[in-house]
Write a protein that holds these residues in place. Structure first.
Motif, mmCIF file in Angstrom:
data_model
loop_
_atom_site.group_PDB
_atom_site.id
_atom_site.type_symbol
_atom_site.label_atom_id
_atom_site.label_comp_id
_atom_site.label_asym_id
_atom_site.label_seq_id
_atom_site.Cartn_x
_atom_site.Cartn_y
_atom_site.Cartn_z
ATOM 1 N N VAL F 124 0.793 -1.224 0.000
ATOM 2 C CA VAL F 124 0.000 0.000 0.000
ATOM 3 C C VAL F 124 0.826 1.277 0.000
ATOM 4 O O VAL F 124 0.264 2.372 -0.049
ATOM 5 N N SER F 125 2.164 1.170 0.035
ATOM 6 C CA SER F 125 2.937 2.417 -0.045
ATOM 7 C C SER F 125 2.719 3.069 -1.412
ATOM 8 O O SER F 125 2.923 4.262 -1.574
ATOM 9 N N GLY F 126 2.301 2.290 -2.414
ATOM 10 C CA GLY F 126 1.883 2.852 -3.704
ATOM 11 C C GLY F 126 0.525 2.261 -4.050
ATOM 12 O O GLY F 126 0.443 1.193 -4.669
ATOM 13 N N SER G 158 0.987 7.931 4.200
ATOM 14 C CA SER G 158 2.338 8.366 3.860
ATOM 15 C C SER G 158 2.699 7.984 2.428
ATOM 16 O O SER G 158 3.634 8.538 1.856
ATOM 17 N N GLY G 159 1.945 7.067 1.840
ATOM 18 C CA GLY G 159 2.152 6.750 0.425
ATOM 19 C C GLY G 159 1.430 7.721 -0.496
ATOM 20 O O GLY G 159 1.693 7.762 -1.695
ATOM 21 N N THR G 161 1.079 11.167 0.235
ATOM 22 C CA THR G 161 1.413 12.567 0.484
ATOM 23 C C THR G 161 2.922 12.789 0.500
ATOM 24 O O THR G 161 3.673 11.875 0.812
ATOM 25 N N LYS G 162 3.347 14.007 0.177
ATOM 26 C CA LYS G 162 4.759 14.367 0.317
ATOM 27 C C LYS G 162 5.048 14.969 1.679
ATOM 28 O O LYS G 162 6.186 15.275 1.998
ATOM 29 N N ARG G 163 4.026 15.127 2.515
ATOM 30 C CA ARG G 163 4.214 15.746 3.820
ATOM 31 C C ARG G 163 4.692 14.696 4.835
ATOM 32 O O ARG G 163 4.302 13.527 4.753
ATOM 33 N N PRO G 164 5.530 15.109 5.782
ATOM 34 C CA PRO G 164 5.940 14.155 6.832
ATOM 35 C C PRO G 164 4.759 13.814 7.719
ATOM 36 O O PRO G 164 3.917 14.680 7.978
ATOM 37 N N GLY G 194 8.932 8.288 5.630
ATOM 38 C CA GLY G 194 8.425 9.612 5.971
ATOM 39 C C GLY G 194 7.538 9.627 7.193
ATOM 40 O O GLY G 194 6.718 10.526 7.367
ATOM 41 N N CYS H 208 14.860 9.995 5.955
ATOM 42 C CA CYS H 208 13.701 10.236 5.086
ATOM 43 C C CYS H 208 12.735 11.223 5.727
ATOM 44 O O CYS H 208 12.242 12.143 5.079
ATOM 45 N N PHE H 209 12.469 10.989 7.023
ATOM 46 C CA PHE H 209 11.539 11.875 7.721
ATOM 47 C C PHE H 209 12.100 13.302 7.767
ATOM 48 O O PHE H 209 11.370 14.278 7.555
ATOM 49 N N LYS H 212 11.796 14.851 4.247
ATOM 50 C CA LYS H 212 10.414 15.231 3.936
ATOM 51 C C LYS H 212 9.995 16.477 4.717
ATOM 52 O O LYS H 212 9.259 17.324 4.217
ATOM 53 N N THR H 213 10.463 16.584 5.970
ATOM 54 C CA THR H 213 10.116 17.730 6.804
ATOM 55 C C THR H 213 10.719 19.020 6.241
ATOM 56 O O THR H 213 10.031 20.041 6.116
ATOM 57 N N SER H 216 9.031 19.981 3.027
ATOM 58 C CA SER H 216 7.679 20.477 3.266
ATOM 59 C C SER H 216 7.692 21.870 3.890
ATOM 60 O O SER H 216 6.896 22.727 3.535
#
Lengths: 222, 222, 222, 222, 222, 222, 222, 222
Positions: F124-126, G158-159, G161-164, G194, H208-209, H212-213, H216
């Motif tokens: 589900v990550s994609g 998280s899959g 969105t580009k937001r953390p 992320g 990664c986090f 992304k932060t 964003s």
């Protein structure tokens, strides 16, 4: 030498305190560098714990001779600390299978210049083994008790002595022993007061605690 | 009476064997029905375990008198089985806090018509309590040992006796005792051979095992 | 020979009782010393458990011949105890994968001079395997039941027999079996009374308990 | 009075040592009997731990006055031991929520006639709180450190002092704190040497260990 | 009505599917709102699970009558789905103590308009109870098996039938039963193929899975 | 051939049903005996699961050719069952790392003569990977969903389909994944109804359950 | 007022920072003292978390009016911080049962003067609920995702969105949910990069982290 | 090439995003195929994590030179992403034993084109190591804190800085450290607000986090 090798080296030089090197999980090359350094600079007291024989035997013989090394305790040091602490410690073990922890405690105390004596094989399945030695044990200021499996030694021992008991659970055993967790919980749940406990297999930690206690309560021998 | 109430009732009548009613978690009304039924039909031997005093005290006095009830053991029965088993069982406990399990074992044996004696308060924090009684204990065929916390009693006891030891861990203790899990694991990890173990707080189960063992190995007293 | 090698040696000589050597985790050299000692001093009864074939095969052939060795049970002994105990034990296993525990129990009983018979492959996924043998099984005084995974054999068996059942959970299985913990808990939670349990994979312990029980309840055969 | 009530009573009279009554889980009537007995026989030193205010308040006022009672520490005693021990103990806590354990340790030391001082609210989320007091703390012989949640106080403290640290994890916190298990494991895993640990919430046990240590290493004040 | 009350309300109206309300942990006022709404708008099929009698009894009698409510199963619904599914489900339970889960499954199937029959009290401690009914059970397309403690029923059952078995572990038991975890792991470790499992006490989930399976494989009855 | 070798052999001959050999943990020699036996007696359908390539490659080439062997699925069989079952199964996996379980399920179904199709890499990550195939997936009667780590695939999938979902957690992942326990618990806790679960990495078990379900609900293809 | 009551009081006055009072487990009298103090000294910003309505309702009405109190979020504060932080936070929850955590996060952000919006009921059992709002969600700088049970929301979100994403596991669920542990492990094992996670039910902690992140990366609004 | 080898290959070509290959547990041949492909098609940015030196050293030297490879961080990539993100990240570690995680985070940030600096060996057993660098650390926008054992670094650090802290527990330690679980729980239980946490040893996930932060909240550097 790539950037990740000599990581522990600068720290060692930075402090005046006796340096302890916990060898498990460390890179073989890093350990050999450190062993060579301290083996040729013997005025710097250092203790290597969890040092496997396979690593130690890779050193040149002349460097090996700079150290006293104990195969079972997996420890090496060049010389003990110069100050001798007042007081003495009895190290009691349940069985010889606990030897790798028992002797790590003994060797650490030797390095810290604390007098100690080991009483092995005092497990409670044969009570006389402990009872016949309890009078001698009671002459020591502190007791380190090393046991795996169900670790009943600690409960019995602390009921027989007025001395405080520092328990060291070991990973000896199988099934429900769960790598020492049952021994750990048994010691912590001990119904007899006067016991405190360190991490599983942490003979070094028990010796440190004993050393700090004697230093704090009884001071340096003059 | 709605469809879910009298669930255990028909089963009780179906079998000739002594009926055991595990009362914990059962509906109050169902329990009272069963207690009333067996209290007025006394020729049917039945044992109620985990029966709280609050429930039992709701019965009419005449029905209460049909039973022997023990508040601590939380058990009630009308009469023991008629056949008396050969052999006898010693029940040793570490402390009086383990009493609710200790006496559940004793009462179950009484119901099964097995001779037994309770030796309370033999925890190993004071070894003399066990050692002064060990000679008498050794005269029994089987030993049930009840202990919570770190349950070191079992290890010491099985090292002092030739009798087999049935360990009953109890939920007595706090923190790492984890509701009896540490006592259970300690008993299972026991370094001294000749021990087997039942579920936490299961004094009833230990008595059943002892009863079945004596019945199988020593038979009925004639 | 360095100071840590011959640790178990002096204890062996100290006691008149049959000596048990739990070989797992012991130093290879120490084990060989012990095996050589007892192999040349055959009047001293001794049982080695958890003794891997790789170790045993390092002995001189003449020494090997002093022992009966069982590859699957991983046990070696020179001769059984001289006194024969009254009564007999049925050893039931769920599957052949449990063999290393099943046969450890059988061999230990053989060493203790207790009569026993093994009934393998009685797992409950095919009930007829157990039911067709239950009549014969019921002729034994005690039952040892060996099972891994969910260990349902114990529940079914104890519902089919009046004999007490000593459960031995095994580490057979994967995932939720958690190295025998699920089998252990299943046996302890058994809804059918008359079961007690020993540590995971502890075929030796079950045999000890059975031996002690027969000795206590039925005595020595004259 | 039924047979299960006065269980702890005879033991209390049997020994000359200060008696400790762990009140949690004990029967209300038993506790009141004991409190009344010792409240009218004040020359017998006794310490009640985990004694809830609801129980204590049921006593007659005259009996209540025989005791000093502390609501937060949940302890009651009539008088401390007569012998005063040499040395003194600093009790450091991470937060005021740990108070029920902190003060149990303090009160137990008071009963044992050991000098102590409490330094509350030294948690490492604000380092200055510990650092501003460290000089004073270092004047004590032993340190008891009380902390829940992640218990980082112990690691920081033992890095700032030469005194041995006895860690007491508390059940303060929620979620992953798991009733004190995370605090317990954190203390046992402490990277800084010189720490040993007692059971979760066991302020009493830490005080016992400290008392035994001072008695053993520094003796009685004359 | 404050902003947090009517949270589930709008969702209910949004979908044409039968609505399921898991009542445990929900606010009393919210539940009563929902019960009142559906009780007066009966053409909307809805199932309330884990609905305690104390809540349900607070409704006006006229609203109560709109529902069929089952005290043991803790479920309420106005009317079942209109489409009847082909195929039928046998629900087997180990004991009457598992009734709260057994009947939750039965009631959910009733709501889903699936034919089912309950066979209670088939635990394996008395094998004949299961064996005497197995022929009838085998006439059902799917089997839901409900058991707590060591849940051996599932292993035995799946060895006696060609039908797939959906296991529902229950939280019945104490000590090592760990609120159903042992039953869950036993079912997952089941040595007999043809078993899959749902969450502890999740009779509703087993019924959903059975319903979806029959709908997918056998379709709607015309 | 010593007494412990050919243990599974006689059972194999005893039953007419397809024989399953779980090879993990079995003795190398025993496995080779069995493989040789069935490789030369091809009319006996048999499935070997968890059979490592190292073992299989030790067979003579002529015997190897009697089997279809799949390196990733670690399965071998000579021929599928003769009866073909009605209905078909979609096998969905979260990632290619789950392949060893995914293909064990596919191969087992192939052996059972059940039509199936594998849809790999639908994690589900994609989300588009699953959504673009959902229409095709919905044409299958049953779904097996294979996923490790947090196993969110199962929750999403069961919300997108009317088909029942049989979840297979895998041991893929590290740290908190705890060898598949987090995936297992996630699937069991799934908020979307219509899911049941088998043991960790048990692709074989999921296929058995699917086979039994189709056989029970849809029967044999004629 | 006895010595243990006003423990948190002096600390509150000592620091200029907004004071947070975690009310759970605190003494009722202490809480009321603090609430009265800050309710009459309103220029001191303070946030009470985990404050039960039963406590709050004991205050005089005039003091109650000094606070905004939220029953579901169990939070009270007099006024938010004066500085408004740049950036805004989306708070997404799986279901309304997670409301007590969702709104604790929202209220904490309100107190910290951070703009936020709550999107409830976005659990993945019905994907459209999340997908229809994802475009709006993506306009926020940071996302807090609140979910119990298997917490699949975090993986899916998280899959998309580009937001953390800051995950907050909740204790919602039963059986294998283990009071939020399964949700916690699911989030930590999340296959989609992320994501970072806070303690179970710690809506406050997630809001603190979000506030610190915006303050650090985007600064104060002027 | 058999059907199971090139599984990850097609996915890599399908997406424009930087590809991450988690190498642990992947087939050696599959990894070499991927490394060769990206090593000759260098315009495709790709990051290999958990790539052991033994695998990497099997590549042709010309291919090896296409990558920067770090032995300790076990990462390889050809070139970083072209867009440089605003803001910068401080990576703090407790000890050099945590290096394999620390440098995985650093290398991942380098690949993502994010500025970072590593501060190693800041464990709290010697507080001055952290305090002497805190001023410099505070100039970074985000902090990644890497620690094993009891992970007290995170608590102390978050009390000393206004920056948000992303905790990465490591599996460094033994006994109660339980492969990083104690460090994980310590970080999650952290008493000082402003901390969130990723999986054990997941340096990649923390990076990664952080990436992304910054993307964003601070955007791309122009």
């Amino acid at each position: 030498m790539d950037k990740h090798v000599n990581f522990d080296f600068h720290r060692t030089l930075r402090t005046g305190q006796p340096e302890i090197v916990f060898s498990a999980g460390k890179d073989k090359n890093s350990l050999l560098s450190l062993l060579n350094f301290f083996g040729t600079n013997k005025n710097e007291p250092v203790l290597f714990t969890r040092l496997e024989e396979e690593i130690f035997s890779l050193l040149k013989e002349s460097i090996q001779k700079s150290y006293t090394y104990d195969r079972l305790a997996r420890t090496a040091f060049t010389c003990p600390l110069s100050d001798k602490v007042n007081g003495k410690v009895a190290i009691i073990s349940a069985g010889t299978s606990d030897g790798f922890v028992t002797w790590e405690a003994q060797r650490t105390l030797e390095f810290f210049h604390v007098e100690s004596k080991v009483f092995e094989d005092c497990g409670v399945s044969g009570l006389w083994r402990l009872q016949s030695r309890i009078e001698e044990i009671n002459e020591y200021d502190l007791i380190i008790a090393v046991a795996g499996m169900e670790a009943a030694l600690v409960s019995v021992l602390s009921g027989l002595t007025k001395r405080p008991v520092i328990g060291v659970p070991t990973s000896v055993g199988y099934g429900v022993c769960e790598n020492g967790k049952t021994a750990l919980n048994s010691m912590l749940a001990c119904c007899s007061p006067g016991v405190s406990v360190v991490n599983i297999d942490n003979g070094f930690g028990a010796a440190c605690f004993a050393h700090k206690t004697l230093l704090s309560c009884k001071g340096i021998r003059k």
